[in-house]
Design an enzyme around this catalytic site. Structure first.
Site: not given
Ligand code: PXP
Length: 243
Positions: A46, A50, A71, A102
């Site tokens: 990010r 963080r 990501e 997100t």
């Molecule tokens: N996919 C994406 C694009 C995300 O932004 C996130 C959260 O970082 C996740 C999957 C995973 O989400 P969670 O941590 O709620 O399983």
């Protein structure tokens, strides 16, 4: 075909940042997850740093490049990072200041699509597969295709947060329809966000679903039962429907 599992290990880094030291180490977590049957390691760098840091991406790609899924927001800084360390794939996500996580898929307006086209072409030129995190809607799937992505990651946030069975089914239907359309358009399909041990099997059961990216529920469960057991439980939940 078994659905692949991408384990998001951001919250290993969240814990490390809480004391500013060097443990728990995301590289050790990645090693564990891959040894225990995860296909991908997911990290989100990010803008506010963080949790994951550039050095995490550097160390993770050095050891496990083929398994690293980054990501990131579509910014010049992040595109440069991706080109420097070359993870196997990148998922472009929207990113807003002060959000806890997100908050949904990319807004597929003309300006965003035009910027996505440039980034997608640039990253794919260097052999990095590009996924776009989108809301599960036909318009968004078509626009992702027009932006040149090879993969769409369908946002399961609304599905995961549905308060009633009726609403959950409606959002599941959106994911089913979007998966079918994406496959028809020749796209690979991932899903993620808010998936947990109870709600994952209906998403995993979608024909053509290739990979689920899951973080918070696995790492939270691991606090009580350990990472190996948490992963085993998620593997079981994901493979609930043998297809
Ligand atoms: N996919 C994406 C694009 C995300 O932004 C996130 C959260 O970082 C996740 C999957 C995973 O989400 P969670 O941590 O709620 O399983």
């Amino acid at each position: 075909m078994t659905v692949k599992l991408g384990v998001n290990i951001d919250h290993i880094a969240t814990l490390r940042q809480a004391r500013g030291g060097n443990f728990p180490d995301p590289v050790e977590a990645a090693e564990n997850c891959l040894a225990l049957g995860a296909e991908y390691i997911v990290l989100h760098i990010r803008r506010d740093r963080r949790h994951m840091q550039e050095t995490d991406l550097e160390r993770l790609t050095k050891k496990f490049r083929k398994h690293i899924h980054l990501e990131m927001a579509n910014t010049r800084e992040m595109v440069e990072l991706a080109l420097r360390y070359k993870p196997a794939s990148v998922c472009i996500v929207p990113e807003y200041p002060n959000e806890l996580t997100t908050s949904g898929g990319l807004k597929m307006d003309l300006k965003t699509i035009s910027a996505l086209k440039k980034t997608t072409a640039r990253l794919q030129k260097d052999g990095i597969d590009v996924s776009l995190f989108i809301n599960p809607a036909p318009y968004d799937v078509r626009k992702a295709k027009s932006a040149g992505a090879k993969i769409v990651e369908l946002c399961t946030k609304d599905y995961s947060e549905a308060k009633t069975e009726h609403i959950r089914k409606k959002f599941l239907e959106d994911i089913s329809m979007s998966t079918i359309l994406a496959k028809e358009l020749g796209l690979r399909v991932h899903s993620g966000h808010g998936l947990n041990f109870e709600n994952v099997s209906d998403i995993a059961a979608q024909n053509g679903m290739e990979c689920l990216n899951i973080g918070f529920s696995i790492i939270s469960r691991a606090v009580f039962v350990g990472l190996p057991q948490a992963l085993l439980e998620m593997r079981k939940a994901v493979s609930f429907y043998a297809r």
